[in-house]
Each structure stands twice: as structure tokens, then as C-alpha cells.
Design a protein around this motif. Structure first.
Motif, short mmCIF file in Angstrom:
data_model
loop_
_atom_site.label_atom_id
_atom_site.label_comp_id
_atom_site.label_asym_id
_atom_site.label_seq_id
_atom_site.Cartn_x
_atom_site.Cartn_y
_atom_site.Cartn_z
N TRP A 1 0.83 -1.70 0.16
CA TRP A 1 0.27 0.50 -0.27
C TRP A 1 0.29 0.74 -0.10
CZ3 TRP A 1 0.55 3.20 3.96
CH2 TRP A 1 1.21 2.72 5.13
N GLN A 2 2.00 1.31 0.39
CA GLN A 2 2.97 2.62 0.70
C GLN A 2 3.36 3.06 -0.41
OE1 GLN A 2 3.91 3.70 4.16
NE2 GLN A 2 3.68 5.06 2.87
N PRO A 3 3.63 2.52 -1.74
CA PRO A 3 3.84 3.56 -3.12
C PRO A 3 2.59 3.94 -3.51
CG PRO A 3 4.99 0.83 -2.57
CD PRO A 3 3.59 1.05 -2.03
N ILE A 4 1.64 3.39 -3.40
CA ILE A 4 0.55 3.68 -3.72
C ILE A 4 -0.04 4.48 -3.36
CG2 ILE A 4 -1.97 3.19 -4.18
CD1 ILE A 4 -1.46 0.34 -4.64
N TRP A 5 -0.01 5.12 -1.66
CA TRP A 5 -0.12 5.88 -0.63
C TRP A 5 0.18 7.51 -0.95
CZ3 TRP A 5 -2.42 6.68 4.69
CH2 TRP A 5 -3.83 6.12 4.82
N ASP A 6 1.89 7.27 -1.21
CA ASP A 6 2.50 7.92 -1.37
C ASP A 6 2.52 8.86 -2.99
OD1 ASP A 6 3.89 7.68 0.54
OD2 ASP A 6 6.00 6.26 -0.17
N ARG A 7 2.13 7.58 -4.14
CA ARG A 7 2.11 8.45 -5.36
C ARG A 7 0.63 9.56 -5.22
NH1 ARG A 7 4.14 6.88 -9.91
NH2 ARG A 7 5.30 5.85 -9.02
N ILE B 1 -7.07 -0.16 -0.89
CA ILE B 1 -6.04 0.53 -0.69
C ILE B 1 -6.01 2.51 -0.53
CG2 ILE B 1 -3.50 0.93 -1.23
CD1 ILE B 1 -3.24 -1.72 -0.74
N VAL B 2 -6.57 2.19 -2.13
CA VAL B 2 -7.35 4.41 -2.89
C VAL B 2 -8.37 4.31 -1.42
CG1 VAL B 2 -7.94 5.25 -4.61
CG2 VAL B 2 -6.15 3.55 -5.14
N ALA B 3 -9.34 3.54 -1.44
CA ALA B 3 -10.62 4.26 0.03
C ALA B 3 -10.05 4.42 0.57
CB ALA B 3 -11.20 2.73 -0.95
N SER B 4 -8.92 4.37 1.12
CA SER B 4 -8.14 4.28 2.48
C SER B 4 -7.25 5.36 2.99
CB SER B 4 -7.41 3.24 3.10
OG SER B 4 -6.94 2.78 4.32
N TRP B 5 -7.00 5.59 1.19
CA TRP B 5 -6.37 7.06 1.25
C TRP B 5 -7.09 7.75 1.14
CZ3 TRP B 5 -6.79 11.02 -2.84
CH2 TRP B 5 -5.63 11.45 -2.29
N ALA B 6 -8.16 7.26 1.09
CA ALA B 6 -9.04 8.67 0.37
C ALA B 6 -10.25 8.94 2.04
CB ALA B 6 -10.39 8.49 -0.95
N GLY B 7 -9.97 8.50 2.37
CA GLY B 7 -10.57 8.65 4.44
C GLY B 7 -9.40 8.81 4.56
#
Length: 344
Positions: A224-230, A255-261
Motif C-alpha cells: 500500500w505504501q507506494p500507492i499512498w505516496d503517489r 488501498i485507494v479508498a483507505s487513502w481517500a478516507g
């Protein structure tokens, strides 16, 4: 073991405590959020609790008590299962608890609309009789009572959803339909409602505005970390962005939904239009027609390859992730667990 408790609203960073037994002390030290005070602290003088009952004075639950119990129930589920063979099931159980609030809120909203339609029909054929006026007043009170109930349940749902995110690391999203509330961190909007409501001013809260960034990837994805960073980098350049995903509740999309939250970014979950083998490809074309400014795509199946090619043909800048570039699953760990440790 640590438990996290969002204090005044689900968007804020969770506060860590060492033991479940510490929850009462923590709750005693906080005050109810403005949303709970608004929904529970100033009820209408008279209410109709259930259809067919006479109007009467009924108290609302105390705002802080409701807020505390909403958080405590979610925390108790994770606390009970942590360190046991049932631990992987905790997010599913907690998700169902939050979804029960969402189900009831939708049921109340439909009842609201039905009562409102009845009032409109009466207003089109008015008369001066006492019976008419009495019936009209009763229907108006039923609408107000139902609205008050719905708003209270929605506040409880949103707070429980914030606690779910703090405990699991994943943003809660409903199984179906829309969740639109002024206190949501990531407004999950079923795309049918999104498209239908786009031009309707009275339903503006269902229509997040801003440049669209499409994000989609494989259902099996752990790094998940690289996706959150990008996404953080894109968000820094496009602070008013809106995410559109392919509505999977696992892997890349989750993972994207968690970042959005976590970041308070509005998100549209684009569900499949109809059925059949062609539905995913129709969805890909519809997502391109939204004219996204960027796309974050993870390697996947032929459907994912098709979305990549359509984005390239439309000259959309693409941030591509390959499955082979992921760190080993055992070294990365569960996204929720990593997020909780970092937040703590």
C-alpha cells in the motif's frame, strides 16, 4: 495492543490508548462533537416515534453517551478478536455494524420521501376543514420526526465509520447505494446516483466537484505504501481532486479508498453498468469519458489492460504500478496494521 479513538469527528487523527479498559476514562475527558450536539442535543418539542402513535415528548439519547458508545462498540469488536484466530474476521464484523446504521438511514430516507409526497398531494387539493388541517399537521410532524431520526442515525453511522477506519486502516464504504453526509471523510457515491444528480442543485451534496483522478488495480494487492505516496504527490498538485475507482472492496481499490478516507478526498465508486462479459469494458469507456486529468493504475487482468490502453489513447497521464514491483507480502504486512502503528 492499542486501540484508537477519533475524538471530535472521524476526520481527525486517532488518539491511541493502551487498553480497552481505558476507554471510559478517555470518553469522560472528551466532549461531544458538534455533529452529535446538533443531532441529539436540541430535539423538536413533539415527535412521533412510530407510525400510528400519538405525538408526544420523547427525549433524545445524551449526545456524548451516543458518541462514546458508537466508538466503544467498534473498538470492542477489534479488541475481542485481536490475538486470536478470529482476528481476520474483525473488519467484516465491524463493517456490518456500520452498515446496519447505513441500512436504517436509507430506510428512514425512503419513509421521509413518502411522507413528503403525501403532503404535496394534499397541498394540491386544499380545503378549509378541520379534519384536513389536523391531518396535514400530523403528516408534517411525521416528516420532521423521521428527518430527525435519519439525521441522528447518519451521525452515528459516520462516527462508527471513522472508528472503523482508525481500527482497520480501511475506509468504510456501503455495500450498495450512496453515502452522502457533510461529515464524511471520503464520500462514497454510487455512480448511478452521481451521474443522475450531477445537474440537480437540490442534490448538490451527492456531486463532489473537482478534477477527476482514476485509480484502479488488481483485487489482490498488498503493497500500500507506494500507492499512498503517489496519491499524496498528486493531491499536493491537485488539492481539489476527486477519485474515481472501479468499486472493488479488496486489493488496489481498497488501498485507494483507505487513502481517500485518511485524506478527506471525495471518491466515486464506479460500479458495473448492468451485467454480462462486456460490462467491465463499458465501465472502462465510461470512466475515460469522465475526462480524468490523471490515472493511477495497477497491473491486472485483460480488463485492466483495456483501461490502460483507453487512457493512453485519450492522452491521460498514467502512473503505472507492476505487481512484480511489490515488496514481499510478509515484509509489508497488512495495510490496516501498518496504518495503525504509524498513526499511533
Amino acid at each position: 495492543m492499542s486501540l484508537s479513538k477519533p475524538l471530535s469527528n472521524p476526520v481527525s487523527e486517532p488518539r491511541s490508548i493502551s487498553r480497552f479498559a481505558d476507554l471510559p476514562t478517555l470518553f469522560a475527558a472528551i466532549t461531544a462533537s458538534p455533529d452529535f450536539i446538533r443531532a441529539f442535543g436540541d430535539p423538536i418539542p413533539l415527535t412521533i416515534v412510530e407510525s400510528g402513535e400519538q405525538a408526544g415528548e420523547h427525549d433524545m439519547p445524551e449526545p456524548l453517551a451516543v458518541q462514546a458508545e458508537c466508538g466503544a462498540v467498534i473498538a470492542a469488536i477489534f479488541d475481542l478478536f485481536t490475538g486470536t484466530r478470529l482476528e481476520p474476521l474483525a473488519p467484516d464484523i465491524a463493517w456490518g455494524f456500520v452498515n446496519s446504521f447505513h441500512f436504517v438511514a436509507n430506510k428512514l430516507e425512503r419513509r421521509e420521501e413518502r411522507f413528503t409526497d403525501e403532503i404535496r398531494r394534499m397541498m394540491r387539493e386544499p380545503d378549509l376543514s378541520e379534519v384536513y388541517n389536523s391531518e396535514l399537521e400530523e403528516k408534517q410532524l411525521r416528516v420532521q420526526s423521521t428527518t430527525e431520526q435519519r439525521e441522528a442515525i447518519e451521525v452515528m453511522r459516520d462516527y462508527a465509520a471513522g472508528m472503523y477506519r482508525a481500527q482497520s486502516g480501511w475506509a468504510w464504504s456501503p455495500a450498495k447505494g450512496s453515502k452522502a453526509s457533510p461529515v464524511n471523510t471520503a464520500t462514497q457515491v454510487a455512480v448511478q446516483d452521481y451521474l443522475r444528480a450531477r445537474g440537480l442543485a437540490e442534490r448538490e451534496r451527492y456531486v463532489p466537484q473537482g478534477p477527476i483522478v482514476v485509480a484502479s488495480g488488481h483485487a489482490v494487492w498488498h503493497d500500500w505504501q507506494p500507492i499512498w505516496d503517489r496519491l499524496d504527490a498528486i493531491h499536493a498538485r491537485i488539492p481539489h481532486m476527486m477519485l474515481v475507482t472501479t468499486a472493488q472492496r479488496r486489493g488496489f481499490d481498497a488501498i485507494v479508498a483507505s487513502w481517500a478516507g485518511a485524506r478527506g478526498v471525495p471518491m466515486v465508486a464506479y460500479t458495473l453498468p448492468g451485467g454480462g462479459r462486456s460490462a467491465p469494458y463499458k465501465r472502462n469507456r465510461k470512466m475515460v469519458e469522465l475526462r480524468p486529468v490523471e490515472a493511477v493504475l495497477g497491473e491486472g487482468s485483460g480488463i485492466q489492460d483495456n483501461l490502460y490502453q483507453l487512457m493512453r489513447k485519450a492522452d491521460v497521464p498514467i502512473h503505472a504500478f507492476r505487481k512484480a514491483d511489490q515488496a514481499p507480502a510478509q515484509s509489508v504486512g497488512r495495510p490496516g496494521a501498518q496504518h495503525r502503528r504509524r498513526a499511533a
